[in-house]
Motif scaffolding. Structure first.
Motif, PDB file in Angstrom:
ATOM      1  N   SER A  43       6.307   0.733  -3.786  1.00  0.00           N
ATOM      2  CA  SER A  43       5.838  -0.410  -2.987  1.00  0.00           C
ATOM      3  C   SER A  43       4.318  -0.385  -2.922  1.00  0.00           C
ATOM      4  N   THR A  44       3.704  -1.447  -3.392  1.00  0.00           N
ATOM      5  CA  THR A  44       2.243  -1.494  -3.315  1.00  0.00           C
ATOM      6  C   THR A  44       1.786  -2.803  -2.677  1.00  0.00           C
ATOM      7  N   ALA A  45       0.537  -2.795  -2.246  1.00  0.00           N
ATOM      8  CA  ALA A  45      -0.108  -4.016  -1.770  1.00  0.00           C
ATOM      9  C   ALA A  45      -1.513  -3.997  -2.353  1.00  0.00           C
ATOM     10  N   GLU A  46      -2.203  -5.096  -2.277  1.00  0.00           N
ATOM     11  CA  GLU A  46      -3.458  -5.195  -3.014  1.00  0.00           C
ATOM     12  C   GLU A  46      -4.707  -5.076  -2.156  1.00  0.00           C
ATOM     13  N   THR A  47      -4.629  -5.407  -0.878  1.00  0.00           N
ATOM     14  CA  THR A  47      -5.861  -5.657  -0.135  1.00  0.00           C
ATOM     15  C   THR A  47      -6.502  -4.414   0.479  1.00  0.00           C
ATOM     16  N   GLY A  48      -5.805  -3.286   0.538  1.00  0.00           N
ATOM     17  CA  GLY A  48      -6.420  -2.037   0.998  1.00  0.00           C
ATOM     18  C   GLY A  48      -6.828  -2.024   2.458  1.00  0.00           C
ATOM     19  N   ASP A  49      -6.343  -2.963   3.259  1.00  0.00           N
ATOM     20  CA  ASP A  49      -6.724  -3.016   4.669  1.00  0.00           C
ATOM     21  C   ASP A  49      -5.542  -2.621   5.558  1.00  0.00           C
ATOM     22  N   ARG A  78      -5.968  -9.618  13.262  1.00  0.00           N
ATOM     23  CA  ARG A  78      -6.524  -8.286  13.545  1.00  0.00           C
ATOM     24  C   ARG A  78      -6.243  -7.312  12.402  1.00  0.00           C
ATOM     25  N   PHE A  79      -5.132  -7.505  11.691  1.00  0.00           N
ATOM     26  CA  PHE A  79      -4.766  -6.578  10.607  1.00  0.00           C
ATOM     27  C   PHE A  79      -5.555  -6.863   9.321  1.00  0.00           C
ATOM     28  N   GLU A  80      -5.778  -8.148   9.068  1.00  0.00           N
ATOM     29  CA  GLU A  80      -6.373  -8.522   7.780  1.00  0.00           C
ATOM     30  C   GLU A  80      -7.863  -8.216   7.775  1.00  0.00           C
ATOM     31  N   ASN A  81      -8.335  -7.670   6.657  1.00  0.00           N
ATOM     32  CA  ASN A  81      -9.749  -7.341   6.444  1.00  0.00           C
ATOM     33  C   ASN A  81     -10.273  -6.260   7.385  1.00  0.00           C
ATOM     34  N   THR A  82      -9.405  -5.577   8.090  1.00  0.00           N
ATOM     35  CA  THR A  82      -9.844  -4.461   8.924  1.00  0.00           C
ATOM     36  C   THR A  82      -9.570  -3.163   8.170  1.00  0.00           C
ATOM     37  N   GLY A  83     -10.567  -2.275   8.173  1.00  0.00           N
ATOM     38  CA  GLY A  83     -10.392  -0.959   7.562  1.00  0.00           C
ATOM     39  C   GLY A  83     -10.121  -1.022   6.072  1.00  0.00           C
ATOM     40  N   HIS A  84     -10.942  -1.815   5.382  1.00  0.00           N
ATOM     41  CA  HIS A  84     -10.723  -2.027   3.958  1.00  0.00           C
ATOM     42  C   HIS A  84     -11.186  -0.818   3.137  1.00  0.00           C
ATOM     43  N   ALA A 129      -1.533   5.090   1.977  1.00  0.00           N
ATOM     44  CA  ALA A 129      -2.945   4.694   1.922  1.00  0.00           C
ATOM     45  C   ALA A 129      -3.349   4.326   0.497  1.00  0.00           C
ATOM     46  N   ALA A 130      -2.836   5.051  -0.499  1.00  0.00           N
ATOM     47  CA  ALA A 130      -3.179   4.751  -1.897  1.00  0.00           C
ATOM     48  C   ALA A 130      -2.450   3.497  -2.373  1.00  0.00           C
ATOM     49  N   ARG A 131      -1.172   3.406  -2.039  1.00  0.00           N
ATOM     50  CA  ARG A 131      -0.384   2.255  -2.525  1.00  0.00           C
ATOM     51  C   ARG A 131      -0.871   0.949  -1.901  1.00  0.00           C
ATOM     52  N   ALA A 132      -1.452   1.040  -0.688  1.00  0.00           N
ATOM     53  CA  ALA A 132      -1.984  -0.161  -0.043  1.00  0.00           C
ATOM     54  C   ALA A 132      -3.241  -0.662  -0.741  1.00  0.00           C
ATOM     55  N   CYS A 133      -3.836   0.197  -1.596  1.00  0.00           N
ATOM     56  CA  CYS A 133      -5.000  -0.223  -2.380  1.00  0.00           C
ATOM     57  C   CYS A 133      -4.583  -0.629  -3.787  1.00  0.00           C
ATOM     58  N   GLY A 134      -3.283  -0.770  -3.994  1.00  0.00           N
ATOM     59  CA  GLY A 134      -2.801  -1.205  -5.296  1.00  0.00           C
ATOM     60  C   GLY A 134      -2.572  -0.065  -6.286  1.00  0.00           C
ATOM     61  N   LEU A 135      -2.765   1.183  -5.846  1.00  0.00           N
ATOM     62  CA  LEU A 135      -2.546   2.297  -6.776  1.00  0.00           C
ATOM     63  C   LEU A 135      -1.053   2.573  -6.876  1.00  0.00           C
ATOM     64  N   ASN A 136      -0.574   2.590  -8.091  1.00  0.00           N
ATOM     65  CA  ASN A 136       0.856   2.764  -8.344  1.00  0.00           C
ATOM     66  C   ASN A 136       1.155   4.255  -8.388  1.00  0.00           C
ATOM     67  N   ARG A 137       1.392   4.848  -7.220  1.00  0.00           N
ATOM     68  CA  ARG A 137       1.386   6.306  -7.118  1.00  0.00           C
ATOM     69  C   ARG A 137       2.450   6.723  -6.123  1.00  0.00           C
ATOM     70  N   ASP A 138       3.519   7.357  -6.619  1.00  0.00           N
ATOM     71  CA  ASP A 138       4.613   7.761  -5.739  1.00  0.00           C
ATOM     72  C   ASP A 138       5.368   8.890  -6.447  1.00  0.00           C
ATOM     73  N   VAL A 139       5.398  10.049  -5.824  1.00  0.00           N
ATOM     74  CA  VAL A 139       6.023  11.218  -6.455  1.00  0.00           C
ATOM     75  C   VAL A 139       7.469  10.922  -6.836  1.00  0.00           C
ATOM     76  N   ARG A 140       8.156  10.152  -5.998  1.00  0.00           N
ATOM     77  CA  ARG A 140       9.571   9.870  -6.271  1.00  0.00           C
ATOM     78  C   ARG A 140       9.738   9.149  -7.603  1.00  0.00           C
ATOM     79  N   HIS A 141       8.702   8.413  -7.984  1.00  0.00           N
ATOM     80  CA  HIS A 141       8.754   7.656  -9.235  1.00  0.00           C
ATOM     81  C   HIS A 141       8.081   8.417 -10.382  1.00  0.00           C
TER      82      HIS A 141
END
Lengths: 517, 273
Positions: free
Chosen positions: A400-406, A352-358, A373-385
């Motif tokens: 922390s990032t992930a690639e699939t954006g879902d 149910r999680f995979e490929n939903t809301g890509h 939401a941005a880091r889940a799309c692979g964007l390397n974006r974090d104010v702390r960093h």
């Protein structure tokens, strides 16, 4: 572009208002558009009435002063740029720069100036303009304004139907209106109308700080009390040249990460609940409270109310409290690990999680999404960093990032961040600097500006504080991460089944009141 | 599947005993405020000056605290030169009448149960619809947790439902923004009578930090008749639960503070973290 190179600011740095480069509008528009194209992100774009402007040259004919804050995370650069508008209309920036879309609607609603050529110029929060007698839609009284009362994008076709949800939803949740264009189960388009929570925070801040000011930030988005109050405190401290003691920085960091732990844990539980996997839902519901109760150990409030104050924090910790926090952190994290482990090991949940809301990364980039939401799309974006302030200048948390954006990626990023926040808190508790927890914070410098960025649990919080000639707030702009991300949710629903909306919505878990102000 | 079973055992039984168990709230928790009149200095109005919402007033050396406006921030106690104001760990403060939230002396008059006919209808089964009308999501969150396994609201016969038509009453959070006024009124009208209204949190009672904002209505009272006021910013989940259980008559009224001294701070505590 050279303009920007000339004018860097730092996160939490005071700058004289007169030092901000001010250019003609066409130049302003060009610089914003081209820098976003070159990898900058529009962090804030807002107006300020001429009457509030002091300490900078502004011609009497000026209708509105605009400011843009641009960030480039790859090089850690933050810039601010100004321009004057001399008519109540101007050529919209949005057609060439998508990230300006909601900001320009906001400027139109707040100050009654019309960005001509804006592709979808509608109110954002449904209130009167702050300038009496000047309204972008020609409305003359509050009675003419109905929340959600505007055109919605419509898909036409024989089997196309429209589904309207809200403002009152089925659960215990804030109000918003969602308009779906559907073909059968398939959502072709979702449009989101907010503003139901609008309480008028920004105008109430003008003339401050006063005794009520900090309470606006503590209740701006109640689940982000620490995040918004931290951004406020850092802005005031910058303007007052206040040096915050090291121990206070550490305790603020602990509180901010506890807020992240509580909300991320609650979100993983709620996501499990939305796909009908009840074990994790019920465990995480309890564990979220255990994190909140740790914050209550620090300051008496589960949401961190009263903990932060300009100059530092209002409560210190002793050895016994540190030991108790470490004990609870270990116990709670162990249970969270077990509860989330069930999620990743249950194939029905993964399905149910995979490929939903890509959300494709190029869309996330174009919209300027922030946070989970941005880091889940692979964007390397974090104010702390990217723009560290306070404790994050000394203690680094990997992004922390992930690639699939879902939905899966947004859940995974939360779990990665839970682990890293817990490690950070453990390290801080083990090595708390000695010394006081608060310094005196005096009056604010006149005719100055400070931009502060904080990575709240939802994402980037941006505050811009501008003082007048007496050191009071002439303008205070707040950008909650939800301001950038609601459009991301709408995009995530494209071509999804409408029955997946609760799951997609929860995977973003955006703030209504933080958006509505 | 085996992992799920192991996890179930490991996670244990987490539902708190309530209302029987004594509750162990954090030492820094700010519950019902107390004023020590003996310590209060004549002519000093520091507390009143410090209060962000005008919840505290001094008249002829008598300090009045309006729990309906109080944000429990503690600014008054910090500014008091003689430490006359303190916040107890007493979380119980829900009241049936707005004026019962104004403390002049001692502890609040706690909510009495519903009148006999209403109690017969709703005492064993109460369904509520929640509406957030400008709430910051803190009140909402701490109402939500009542449905977790920790508080298990369902065992008391109280449940939050999705439709106003299935509800016996409304629990409202937020100062009631102008943009939510109509939706709130429509939701109220959709509930079949007789119906209850509960104002939860400082915003819903008085406007909270947003009192006298042009975009809000200073809470519910001006728009709908309120049956239960639950103070706090936000109220602790136990404050809400205690208020609800008093309303349906599952906790007997303890309006006389002396009766309840055993439950006050420093009493033996256990069970709730």
């Amino acid at each position: 572009m050279s303009l920007l190179d000339d004018f860097h600011v730092k996160n939490g740095q005071k700058t004289g208002l007169s030092g901000i480069p001010t250019v003609r509008f066409d130049e302003f528009s060009r610089v914003v558009t081209e820098s976003v194209r070159a990898g900058h992100r529009l962090v804030a774009l807002f107006g300020m009435p001429r009457s509030a402007v002091s300490g900078i040259d502004s011609e009497p004919a000026e209708v509105l002063r605009l400011f843009a804050v641009l960030a480039h995370e790859a090089v850690g650069a933050l810039h601010i740029l100004g321009t004057g508008l001399f008519q109540a209309t101007y050529p919209a920036i949005t057609p060439a720069c998508t990230q300006a879309h909601m900001f320009e609607r906001e400027i139109a609603e707040q100050w009654g100036v019309v960005p001509e050529g804006h592709p979808w110029l509608k109110p954002v929060r449904f209130h009167m303009s702050h300038v009496p007698g000047r309204d972008a839609w020609g409305r003359t009284s509050r009675a003419e304004i109905a929340p959600g009362g505007c055109d919605f994008f419509r898909v036409e076709g024989e089997e196309v139907h429209e589904v309207a949800v809200g403002p009152v939803h089925a659960g215990i949740i804030e109000p918003g209106h969602f308009r779906f264009q559907c073909h059968g189960e398939q959502v072709l388009h979702l449009e989101i109308a907010l503003g139901y929570q609008h309480r008028g925070v920004e105008p109430a801040l003008v003339g401050g700080p006063d005794k009520r000011t900090i309470h606006y930030f503590q209740t701006l988005a109640g689940d982000t009390t620490v995040g918004h109050t931290l951004a406020y405190c850092e802005a005031v401290e910058a303007l007052a040249d206040c040096r915050v003691p090291a121990r206070a920085h550490a305790l603020r960091g602990i509180a901010l990460e506890l807020e992240r732990l509580a909300n991320h844990t609650g979100d993983l539980g709620a996501l499990a609940g939305d796909v009908g996997y009840l074990p994790t839902a019920s465990y995480c519901g309890r564990l979220r409270g255990d994190f909140l109760n740790m914050t209550a150990l620090l300051c008496g409030s589960r949401f961190g109310r009263g903990l932060l104050q300009p100059g530092g924090v209002a409560f210190d910790v002793d050895d016994a409290l540190v030991a108790e926090l470490r004990r609870r952190l270990d116990l709670t994290l162990r249970d969270v690990e077990q509860a989330t482990d069930l999620l990743w090991n249950t194939s029905s949940v993964r399905a149910r999680f995979e490929n939903t809301g890509h959300v494709p990364p190029e869309i996330a980039e174009a919209l300027g999404l922030v946070g989970v939401a941005a880091r889940a799309c692979g964007l390397n974006r974090d104010v702390r960093h990217d723009f560290p302030s306070g404790i994050y200048r000394f203690a680094h948390i990997p992004v922390s990032t992930a690639e699939t954006g879902d939905v899966f990626a947004r859940s995974l990023v939360r779990w990665l961040e839970i682990q890293r926040s817990a490690t950070f808190i453990r390290e801080q508790l083990a090595s708390l600097p000695s010394g006081p927890v608060s310094a005196r914070c005096g009056g604010l410098a006149p005719n100055s500006v400070a931009v502060t960025l904080v990575e709240g649990w939802r994402g980037e919080i941006c505050h811009v504080a501008i003082t007048d000639g007496t050191g009071r707030f002439a303008r205070y702009k707040i950008v909650d991460p939800s301001f950038h991300n609601w459009t991301g949710l709408a995009m995530a629903m494209r071509n999804q089944q409408i029955s997946d909306f609760p799951l997609c919505n929860k995977s973003f878990n955006l703030s209504y009141c933080g958006f509505d102000l | 599947m085996l992992k799920a079973v192991i996890a179930r055992f490991a996670q244990g039984y987490r539902t708190i005993k309530f209302p029987d168990a004594h509750v162990n709230l954090p030492d820094r928790f700010r519950g019902v405020p107390l004023v020590d009149r003996a310590k209060c200095r004549a002519g000093c109005e520091n507390c009143s000056t410090a209060c962000p919402t005008g919840a505290i007033g001094v008249k002829q050396s008598r300090v009045r605290i309006d729990l309906g406006r109080c944000l429990f921030c503690g600014d008054c106690a910090r500014q008091c030169p003689s430490n006359a104001i303190s916040f107890t760990k007493d979380y119980r403060m829900a009241a049936r009448k707005r004026e019962d939230l104004v403390l002049e002396e001692g502890l609040p008059v706690l909510a009495a149960a519903l009148e006999e006919n209403m109690r017969r209808l709703y005492g064993r089964s109460l369904r509520l619809r929640q509406v957030s009308a400008g709430g910051c999501n803190a009140c909402e969150a701490d109402v939500n947790v009542l449905s977790t396994i920790v508080f298990d609201l369902g065992r008391f016969g109280i449940q939050f439902v999705a439709s106003p038509r299935h509800a016996d009453g409304l629990l409202i959070t937020g100062p009631v923004t102008e943009n939510m006024r109509l939706a709130l009124q429509k939701t109220y009208e959709a509930i079949p009578p007789p119906k209850l209204v509960i104002a939860c949190g400082a915003c819903a009672i008085s406007g909270g930090p947003y009192v006298n904002h042009a975009e809000t209505h200073n809470g519910v009272s001006g728009l709908l008749p309120v049956d239960l006021f639950i103070p706090g910013c936000p109220p602790h989940p136990l404050t809400i639960l205690d208020g609800l259980l008093r309303l349906v008559g599952k906790i007997e009224s303890q309006s006389n503070p002396q009766d309840s001294s055993a439950h006050r701070p420093n009493a033996p505590e256990s069970s709730v973290r």
